[in-house]
Design an enzyme around this catalytic site. Sequence first.
Site, PDB file in Angstrom:
ATOM      1  N   CYS A  76       2.653  -5.101   1.617  1.00 45.19           N
ATOM      2  CA  CYS A  76       3.552  -4.425   2.557  1.00 45.19           C
ATOM      3  C   CYS A  76       4.844  -3.999   1.857  1.00 45.19           C
ATOM      4  O   CYS A  76       4.811  -3.140   0.986  1.00 45.19           O
ATOM      5  CB  CYS A  76       3.805  -5.299   3.783  1.00 45.19           C
ATOM      6  SG  CYS A  76       4.552  -4.380   5.159  1.00 45.19           S
ATOM      7  N   HIS A 178      -1.643  -5.726   5.591  1.00 48.41           N
ATOM      8  CA  HIS A 178      -1.510  -7.174   5.466  1.00 48.41           C
ATOM      9  C   HIS A 178      -2.897  -7.807   5.353  1.00 48.41           C
ATOM     10  O   HIS A 178      -3.538  -8.080   6.376  1.00 48.41           O
ATOM     11  CB  HIS A 178      -0.777  -7.746   6.688  1.00 48.41           C
ATOM     12  CG  HIS A 178       0.662  -7.406   6.727  1.00 48.41           C
ATOM     13  ND1 HIS A 178       1.614  -8.112   6.034  1.00 48.41           N
ATOM     14  CD2 HIS A 178       1.324  -6.406   7.367  1.00 48.41           C
ATOM     15  CE1 HIS A 178       2.809  -7.580   6.243  1.00 48.41           C
ATOM     16  NE2 HIS A 178       2.661  -6.542   7.050  1.00 48.41           N
ATOM     17  N   GLU A 180      -3.610 -10.780   4.678  1.00 48.54           N
ATOM     18  CA  GLU A 180      -3.572 -12.130   5.245  1.00 48.54           C
ATOM     19  C   GLU A 180      -3.715 -12.121   6.761  1.00 48.54           C
ATOM     20  O   GLU A 180      -3.917 -13.168   7.376  1.00 48.54           O
ATOM     21  CB  GLU A 180      -2.277 -12.840   4.836  1.00 48.54           C
ATOM     22  CG  GLU A 180      -1.026 -12.378   5.544  1.00 48.54           C
ATOM     23  CD  GLU A 180      -0.424 -11.071   5.027  1.00 48.54           C
ATOM     24  OE1 GLU A 180       0.660 -10.703   5.513  1.00 48.54           O
ATOM     25  OE2 GLU A 180      -1.039 -10.425   4.149  1.00 48.54           O
TER      26      GLU A 180
END
Length: 196
Positions: A76, A178, A180
Amino acid sequence: MIAVVRYNAGNVFSVECALNRLGVEFVLTADEKTLRSADKVIFPGVGEAAAAMHHLRSTGLDRVLCNLTNPVLGICIGQQLMCRHSEEGDVDCLGIFDADVRRLVSTEHNFKIPHTGWDTVTVTAPDGPVPEMLDGQYFYYVHSYVVPVNSDTAAITDYCGPWSAAMHRDNFYAVQFHPEKSGAAGTCLLSHFLNL
């Protein structure tokens, strides 16, 4: 050992949770020696570019990050800070990628800004951070600034026009989304990076 860069940008907890799910040992650190000796470095972040760069310069992390020779993954704002300049705060960044960060501008279709939610990626460089098996998969985004398509672009997302979903140059890898927070596709991408 995996090192996660500790600085004044958010979202570190989500990255830690993702690494825990993968059963990976990691350390959250701003220590130069630890970052240099790590097998891999993850440079995450959610925040404002000018404030983040001010912190990196005040701590010397800007110099450390630019000179790392181990594989580095920016996430990001991590991707954006690895570029030359950002319109967010009109700030010079790390200059690892020879590209500038631009504000995402809505077109005639009245796209919502920030770009928040799931979107697909098109892989354009198979040696980049997004393996070819993830071409066309959905990843999770939250952002208002993008890196235009350039010579380091490794994957593209098209929202208000095409831009760099992922980038790669030498030992530096980066993604705008993202991983994650991107479910199975994100887990696959993180595993791919950790196994480089």
